[in-house]
Write a protein that holds these residues in place. Structure first.
Motif, PDB file in Angstrom:
ATOM      1  N   ASP A  24      10.654 -23.019 -15.904  1.00 55.36           N
ATOM      2  CA  ASP A  24      10.847 -22.992 -14.453  1.00 55.36           C
ATOM      3  C   ASP A  24      11.318 -24.329 -13.880  1.00 55.36           C
ATOM      4  N   VAL A  25      11.044 -25.412 -14.580  1.00 51.87           N
ATOM      5  CA  VAL A  25      11.419 -26.733 -14.074  1.00 51.87           C
ATOM      6  C   VAL A  25      12.876 -27.049 -14.412  1.00 51.87           C
ATOM      7  N   SER A  26      13.229 -26.978 -15.695  1.00 50.26           N
ATOM      8  CA  SER A  26      14.591 -27.337 -16.106  1.00 50.26           C
ATOM      9  C   SER A  26      15.586 -26.197 -15.907  1.00 50.26           C
ATOM     10  N   LYS A  27      15.068 -24.966 -15.812  1.00 48.71           N
ATOM     11  CA  LYS A  27      15.870 -23.745 -15.659  1.00 48.71           C
ATOM     12  C   LYS A  27      16.595 -23.353 -16.950  1.00 48.71           C
ATOM     13  N   ALA A  28      16.264 -24.003 -18.075  1.00 45.95           N
ATOM     14  CA  ALA A  28      16.843 -23.627 -19.362  1.00 45.95           C
ATOM     15  C   ALA A  28      16.229 -22.307 -19.811  1.00 45.95           C
ATOM     16  N   ALA A  29      17.073 -21.429 -20.387  1.00 49.18           N
ATOM     17  CA  ALA A  29      16.599 -20.102 -20.764  1.00 49.18           C
ATOM     18  C   ALA A  29      17.187 -19.647 -22.093  1.00 49.18           C
ATOM     19  N   LEU A  30      16.420 -18.813 -22.781  1.00 49.32           N
ATOM     20  CA  LEU A  30      16.863 -18.131 -23.985  1.00 49.32           C
ATOM     21  C   LEU A  30      16.729 -16.630 -23.762  1.00 49.32           C
ATOM     22  N   ILE A  31      17.677 -15.877 -24.268  1.00 52.01           N
ATOM     23  CA  ILE A  31      17.525 -14.428 -24.347  1.00 52.01           C
ATOM     24  C   ILE A  31      17.048 -14.120 -25.756  1.00 52.01           C
ATOM     25  N   VAL A  32      16.021 -13.295 -25.861  1.00 54.71           N
ATOM     26  CA  VAL A  32      15.445 -12.930 -27.153  1.00 54.71           C
ATOM     27  C   VAL A  32      15.750 -11.464 -27.437  1.00 54.71           C
ATOM     28  N   ASP A  33      16.372 -11.209 -28.577  1.00 55.14           N
ATOM     29  CA  ASP A  33      16.697  -9.855 -29.056  1.00 55.14           C
ATOM     30  C   ASP A  33      17.527  -9.043 -28.054  1.00 55.14           C
ATOM     31  N   PRO A  34      18.795  -9.413 -27.869  1.00 50.48           N
ATOM     32  CA  PRO A  34      19.646  -8.719 -26.896  1.00 50.48           C
ATOM     33  C   PRO A  34      20.074  -7.326 -27.386  1.00 50.48           C
ATOM     34  N   THR A  35      19.471  -6.308 -26.825  1.00 46.70           N
ATOM     35  CA  THR A  35      19.759  -4.929 -27.207  1.00 46.70           C
ATOM     36  C   THR A  35      19.656  -4.035 -25.989  1.00 46.70           C
ATOM     37  N   GLY A  36      20.066  -2.791 -26.144  1.00 48.66           N
ATOM     38  CA  GLY A  36      19.919  -1.816 -25.058  1.00 48.66           C
ATOM     39  C   GLY A  36      20.617  -2.248 -23.787  1.00 48.66           C
ATOM     40  N   ALA A  37      19.931  -2.103 -22.678  1.00 53.98           N
ATOM     41  CA  ALA A  37      20.483  -2.425 -21.357  1.00 53.98           C
ATOM     42  C   ALA A  37      20.403  -3.928 -21.104  1.00 53.98           C
ATOM     43  N   VAL A  38      21.141  -4.686 -21.904  1.00 55.37           N
ATOM     44  CA  VAL A  38      21.107  -6.150 -21.846  1.00 55.37           C
ATOM     45  C   VAL A  38      21.584  -6.675 -20.494  1.00 55.37           C
ATOM     46  N   GLU A  39      22.299  -5.863 -19.742  1.00 56.98           N
ATOM     47  CA  GLU A  39      22.754  -6.289 -18.414  1.00 56.98           C
ATOM     48  C   GLU A  39      21.578  -6.678 -17.524  1.00 56.98           C
ATOM     49  N   GLN A  40      20.421  -6.048 -17.731  1.00 54.97           N
ATOM     50  CA  GLN A  40      19.216  -6.401 -16.963  1.00 54.97           C
ATOM     51  C   GLN A  40      18.869  -7.875 -17.164  1.00 54.97           C
ATOM     52  N   LEU A  41      18.960  -8.329 -18.404  1.00 55.66           N
ATOM     53  CA  LEU A  41      18.617  -9.708 -18.719  1.00 55.66           C
ATOM     54  C   LEU A  41      19.611 -10.673 -18.100  1.00 55.66           C
ATOM     55  N   VAL A  94      18.842 -13.620 -15.366  1.00 58.35           N
ATOM     56  CA  VAL A  94      19.226 -15.024 -15.567  1.00 58.35           C
ATOM     57  C   VAL A  94      20.017 -15.527 -14.362  1.00 58.35           C
ATOM     58  N   LYS A  95      20.952 -14.720 -13.907  1.00 58.79           N
ATOM     59  CA  LYS A  95      21.771 -15.115 -12.755  1.00 58.79           C
ATOM     60  C   LYS A  95      20.938 -15.195 -11.473  1.00 58.79           C
ATOM     61  N   ALA A  96      20.099 -14.190 -11.244  1.00 63.88           N
ATOM     62  CA  ALA A  96      19.290 -14.149 -10.017  1.00 63.88           C
ATOM     63  C   ALA A  96      18.311 -15.321  -9.934  1.00 63.88           C
ATOM     64  N   LYS A  97      17.765 -15.734 -11.067  1.00 64.51           N
ATOM     65  CA  LYS A  97      16.810 -16.851 -11.101  1.00 64.51           C
ATOM     66  C   LYS A  97      17.513 -18.205 -11.197  1.00 64.51           C
ATOM     67  N   LYS A  98      18.867 -18.170 -11.262  1.00 60.84           N
ATOM     68  CA  LYS A  98      19.667 -19.389 -11.384  1.00 60.84           C
ATOM     69  C   LYS A  98      19.265 -20.203 -12.609  1.00 60.84           C
ATOM     70  N   LEU A  99      19.126 -19.475 -13.723  1.00 59.79           N
ATOM     71  CA  LEU A  99      18.775 -20.109 -14.988  1.00 59.79           C
ATOM     72  C   LEU A  99      20.034 -20.508 -15.736  1.00 59.79           C
ATOM     73  N   GLN A 100      19.910 -21.469 -16.625  1.00 54.79           N
ATOM     74  CA  GLN A 100      21.020 -21.884 -17.478  1.00 54.79           C
ATOM     75  C   GLN A 100      20.728 -21.368 -18.882  1.00 54.79           C
ATOM     76  N   LEU A 101      21.489 -20.374 -19.304  1.00 56.38           N
ATOM     77  CA  LEU A 101      21.298 -19.821 -20.634  1.00 56.38           C
ATOM     78  C   LEU A 101      21.739 -20.856 -21.666  1.00 56.38           C
ATOM     79  N   VAL A 102      20.820 -21.224 -22.561  1.00 55.23           N
ATOM     80  CA  VAL A 102      21.119 -22.248 -23.563  1.00 55.23           C
ATOM     81  C   VAL A 102      21.137 -21.685 -24.981  1.00 55.23           C
ATOM     82  N   GLY A 103      20.847 -20.392 -25.119  1.00 55.16           N
ATOM     83  CA  GLY A 103      20.897 -19.813 -26.453  1.00 55.16           C
ATOM     84  C   GLY A 103      20.362 -18.399 -26.484  1.00 55.16           C
TER      85      GLY A 103
END
Length: 90
Positions: free
Chosen positions: A24-41, A45-54
Motif C-alpha cells: 500500500d505504501v510503494s504501490k508495487a504489485a504482483l499478479i499471482v496465477d493469472p487465469t480465468g477472468a484476469v481482466e478483474q485483476l 490494479v488500475k483502480a488502486k493505482k498500483l504499479q505492476l512489477v511482475g
C-alpha cells in the motif's frame, strides 16, 4: 510497508483463484496465477493505482497461467516461476 493480498475468484478450468499482492505504501504489485477472468485483476490494479512489477506463478499447471499472455500484452513485467517450470511458460 503495508502488504495487502486480494483474492479473486476468476473461474477458468477448475474454478481457480488468482491474487494481487501489493504494498500500500510503494504501490508495487504482483499478479499471482493469472487465469480465468484476469481482466478483474487488471482493473483492480488500475483502480488502486498500483504499479505492476511482475507476475508470480505458483506452479505451471496450465490452468494457473493460461491468461499470462493477456497480462504481458498490457504490461511489460518479469514472470517469476520455479526453475523446474520455466520451460513450460517460455
Amino acid at each position: 510497508m503495508a502488504l495487502a493480498i486480494t483474492q479473486f475468484q476468476v473461474g477458468g478450468f477448475d474454478d481457480n483463484l488468482s491474487y494481487v499482492v501489493h504494498d500500500d505504501v510503494s504501490k508495487a504489485a504482483l499478479i499471482v496465477d493469472p487465469t480465468g477472468a484476469v481482466e478483474q485483476l487488471l482493473k483492480y490494479v488500475k483502480a488502486k493505482k498500483l504499479q505492476l512489477v511482475g507476475v508470480l506463478l505458483t506452479h505451471t499447471h496450465f490452468d494457473h497461467y493460461d491468461k499470462l499472455a493477456v497480462v504481458l500484452d498490457q504490461c511489460d513485467v518479469p514472470v517469476y516461476v520455479h526453475a523446474a517450470g520455466a520451460a513450460a511458460v517460455a
